[in-house]
Motif scaffolding. Structure first.
Motif, short mmCIF file in Angstrom:
data_model
loop_
_atom_site.label_atom_id
_atom_site.label_comp_id
_atom_site.label_asym_id
_atom_site.label_seq_id
_atom_site.Cartn_x
_atom_site.Cartn_y
_atom_site.Cartn_z
N ALA A 58 30.14 33.37 26.34
CA ALA A 58 30.82 33.08 27.62
C ALA A 58 29.85 33.38 28.77
CB ALA A 58 32.06 33.93 27.73
N PHE A 62 31.97 36.17 33.34
CA PHE A 62 33.29 35.73 32.88
C PHE A 62 34.36 36.82 33.04
CE2 PHE A 62 36.54 35.06 29.64
CZ PHE A 62 36.86 33.73 29.85
N GLU A 63 34.02 38.00 32.52
CA GLU A 63 34.97 39.12 32.53
C GLU A 63 35.44 39.45 33.96
OE1 GLU A 63 33.15 41.42 29.51
OE2 GLU A 63 34.28 43.16 30.26
N VAL A 66 37.79 36.81 35.43
CA VAL A 66 39.16 36.88 34.88
C VAL A 66 39.88 38.10 35.45
CG1 VAL A 66 40.55 37.07 32.78
CG2 VAL A 66 38.49 35.70 32.75
N ARG A 69 41.20 37.73 38.91
CA ARG A 69 42.45 36.96 38.97
C ARG A 69 43.62 37.80 38.45
NH1 ARG A 69 41.16 31.22 36.28
NH2 ARG A 69 43.32 30.79 36.83
N ILE A 70 43.34 38.61 37.45
CA ILE A 70 44.40 39.42 36.85
C ILE A 70 44.88 40.51 37.80
CG2 ILE A 70 44.69 41.25 35.09
CD1 ILE A 70 43.60 39.23 33.09
N ILE B 25 39.18 41.43 26.86
CA ILE B 25 38.39 40.24 27.26
C ILE B 25 36.98 40.36 26.69
CG2 ILE B 25 37.47 38.90 29.19
CD1 ILE B 25 39.75 39.92 30.91
N LYS B 29 36.06 37.25 24.50
CA LYS B 29 35.65 36.17 25.40
C LYS B 29 34.76 35.13 24.71
CE LYS B 29 31.77 38.71 27.35
NZ LYS B 29 31.14 39.32 28.50
N TYR B 33 35.85 31.30 24.28
CA TYR B 33 34.99 30.34 24.98
C TYR B 33 34.36 29.36 23.99
CZ TYR B 33 31.12 28.62 27.82
OH TYR B 33 30.24 27.82 28.49
N ASN B 47 34.79 27.08 30.64
CA ASN B 47 34.85 28.34 31.38
C ASN B 47 36.21 28.48 32.08
OD1 ASN B 47 34.23 30.67 32.72
ND2 ASN B 47 32.71 29.78 34.07
N ASP B 48 36.61 27.41 32.79
CA ASP B 48 37.91 27.45 33.50
C ASP B 48 39.07 27.62 32.52
OD1 ASP B 48 36.57 27.08 35.82
OD2 ASP B 48 36.95 24.93 35.97
N ALA B 50 39.02 28.83 29.47
CA ALA B 50 39.00 30.15 28.82
C ALA B 50 39.59 31.21 29.77
CB ALA B 50 37.58 30.52 28.41
N GLN B 51 39.28 31.09 31.04
CA GLN B 51 39.87 32.04 32.02
C GLN B 51 41.39 31.89 32.05
OE1 GLN B 51 38.15 32.32 35.94
NE2 GLN B 51 36.13 31.77 35.16
N ASP B 52 41.84 30.62 32.07
CA ASP B 52 43.29 30.37 32.08
C ASP B 52 43.95 30.97 30.84
OD1 ASP B 52 42.93 29.00 34.39
OD2 ASP B 52 43.04 27.00 33.49
N PHE B 54 43.01 33.57 29.12
CA PHE B 54 43.15 35.03 29.23
C PHE B 54 44.27 35.42 30.20
CE2 PHE B 54 39.03 35.23 27.11
CZ PHE B 54 39.31 36.23 26.18
N LEU B 55 44.46 34.60 31.24
CA LEU B 55 45.58 34.88 32.16
C LEU B 55 46.91 34.70 31.42
CD1 LEU B 55 44.55 33.23 35.55
CD2 LEU B 55 44.64 35.63 34.98
N TYR B 58 47.50 37.56 29.17
CA TYR B 58 47.92 38.74 29.94
C TYR B 58 49.41 38.66 30.30
CZ TYR B 58 48.06 42.12 33.76
OH TYR B 58 48.39 43.18 34.57
#
Lengths: 190, 189
Positions: A58, A62-63, A66, A69-70, B25, B29, B33, B47-48, B50-52, B54-55, B58
Motif C-alpha cells: 500500500a 496509507f495508514e 485512513v 478520515r477515521i 490497518i 493494508k 490493497y 488506494n481510494d 482500500a481506504q473506503d 477500512f472505513l 471500522y
C-alpha cells in the motif's frame, strides 16, 4: 479417460498436493501424450507467473490517510449505541401504546360507564365517541379473526395427512443440512 | 509482551481506542490493497477503494464475530466493495502496465523485453477473467489463502470454490494456448 485423470493430477500438482505415485503416473503419461504435455507446460508457465507475482505494498501514507478520515467518525461502539437507543425508543413507544390499547380494549365497558356517570364533568360526548370507536374496533377485530380462522382452516386442510409429514421431514432434512454446513465452516475456520 | 491478537485490538477499538484500529490497518493494508489492485488494476483507484474498505470495516467492527479470521472478514468486505463499486461504475479495466514491477538489470534488453511482454500478456489474461474466477484465483495463488478461507470470503461452498479455481486455471491455459498459436501463426511457423 487417461487424459481426464491427468488433468485432475495437474490440478493437484498446482495445489501442491500431488502424491509421489500420482506424480510418477503423470510424468509417464505426459511423455506419451503430446496434448497433456502441452497442457502441463502451459499450466507450469502460469504457476511460475503466479509465483513471481509480488505482493503490492500500500502507498507509504496509507495508514495516516485512513486514520485521518477515521478520527472524524464517532467510535464504532458509539454508532451502535445510538442506533440501539433509537430502536429501543421506537419499540418502547410501540409496546406502551399496545399495552394501553389492550387495557382500554379489555375494560372499555367499565371506562365508558365511568365516563357516562360523570355528568358534571361533561364527559358524555367523549364516552359516546369511545363507545362508537370501540364498536368499530370490535367489528374490525372480529372480521380479522374470522378471516384468519378461515385461512388457517384452509391451510390445515391443504397440508393434512401425508403431505404435512413429508413437509416436516423435508424441513428437518434441510435444517440438519444447514446446521452441519455451518458447523463444518466454523470448525474449519477455527 | 506478546502482541495483541486481532480480536483484542477490535475489542479495544470498540471501547473507544481508535489507535488500535491503526494497528489493524498496519497489519492488513498490504493484503487489502493488493487484492483490490488485482481487481481494479489502477493504483489510484485501488488506494481510494482500500481506504473506503477500512472505513467500512471500522464502522462495522461491532458486527465482526471471531468465528472467522479477521483477514477473511476483511477480504470479504474488500471484494464485495469492489464488486459493488464496479457495478456502480460499469467501467472496463485499464492496462496492466501501471502495475508492472521492475525487471532485473542483469537481463539482456531483448530478454527483458520478452519477459516483460509475457508478464503483461499473462497479467492481461488474469484481468480479463470474470470476477467469479479471478477473485478465487488471486486469493489462492497470490494471497495463499486456503480453499476454505476463500469459501468463507465469497460465501460459497467449498466444492464451488474448487470448481471455479479449476475452471479459471483452464481458462488461463486456453488463453495462453490461443496466444501462442497466434504468435506462431504471426511468425509463419
Amino acid at each position: 479417460m487417461e487424459c481426464e485423470k491427468a488433468g485432475g493430477y495437474m490440478m493437484k500438482y498446482m495445489d501442491g498436493v500431488l502424491a509421489e505415485p500420482e506424480a510418477l503416473w503423470l510424468n509417464k503419461h505426459i511423455l506419451q501424450c503430446e496434448h497433456c504435455k502441452e497442457d502441463f507446460f502451459l499450466y507450469d508457465h502460469i504457476m511460475e507467473h503466479f509465483a513471481k507475482m509480488p505482493l503490492c505494498d500500500a502507498p507509504a501514507n496509507f495508514e495516516e490517510r485512513v486514520m485521518a478520515r477515521i478520527r472524524l467518525l464517532p467510535a464504532p461502539a458509539a454508532l451502535t449505541d445510538s442506533l440501539e437507543r433509537a430502536f429501543c425508543g421506537i419499540w418502547g413507544v410501540f409496546f406502551v401504546l399496545m399495552a394501553l390499547g389492550l387495557l382500554l380494549g379489555m375494560s372499555k365497558d367499565a371506562v365508558i360507564a365511568w365516563l357516562s356517570e360523570r355528568a358534571g364533568l361533561a364527559l358524555a360526548p367523549l364516552a359516546a365517541l369511545m363507545a362508537s370507536a370501540s364498536d368499530d374496533v370490535t367489528r374490525v377485530s372480529n372480521l380479522f379473526l374470522m378471516n384468519m380462522s378461515q385461512f388457517l382452516t384452509r391451510i390445515w386442510q391443504f397440508f393434512s395427512g401425508l403431505q404435512v409429514i413429508l413437509l416436516i421431514a423435508m424441513g428437518l432434512l434441510i435444517l440438519v443440512q444447514i446446521v452441519l454446513y455451518k458447523k463444518d465452516k466454523v470448525d474449519t475456520a477455527k | 509482551m506478546s502482541p495483541l491478537t486481532d480480536y483484542e485490538l477490535i475489542q479495544s477499538c470498540l471501547q473507544g481506542n481508535q489507535d488500535s484500529f491503526a494497528e489493524l490497518i498496519a497489519r492488513y493494508k498490504n493484503l487489502v490493497y493488493s487484492v483490490i489492485l488485482r481487481m481494479v488494476n489502477d493504483r489510484e483507484e485501488a488506494n481510494d477503494l482500500a481506504q473506503d474498505v477500512f472505513l467500512k470495516l471500522y464502522k462495522n467492527l461491532d458486527k465482526y464475530y471471531p468465528d472467522y479470521k479477521f483477514s477473511t472478514w476483511t477480504i470479504r468486505i474488500a471484494t464485495n466493495h469492489v464488486i459493488d463499486y464496479r457495478r456502480r461504475k460499469k467501467q472496463e479495466t485499464v492496462s496492466m502496465e501501471e502495475v508492472e514491477y521492475e525487471l532485473g538489470t542483469d537481463d539482456s534488453p531483448e530478454n527483458a523485453y520478452i519477459r516483460q511482454e509475457q508478464k503483461q500478456e499473462l497479467n492481461q489474461m488474469l484481468v480479463d477473467l470474470p470476477d467469479m474466477y479471478k477473485i478465487p484465483i488471486v486469493l489462492y495463488h497470490e494471497q495463499d489463502l486456503s480453499y476454505q478461507e476463500i469459501a468463507d470470503i465469497i460465501h460459497e461452498p467449498l466444492s464451488k470454490v474448487k470448481n471455479r479455481i479449476f475452471r479459471g486455471r483452464r481458462m488461463l491455459k486456453e488463453s495462453l494456448l490461443n496466444l501462442r498459436k497466434k504468435e506462431q501463426a504471426g511468425y509463419g511457423v
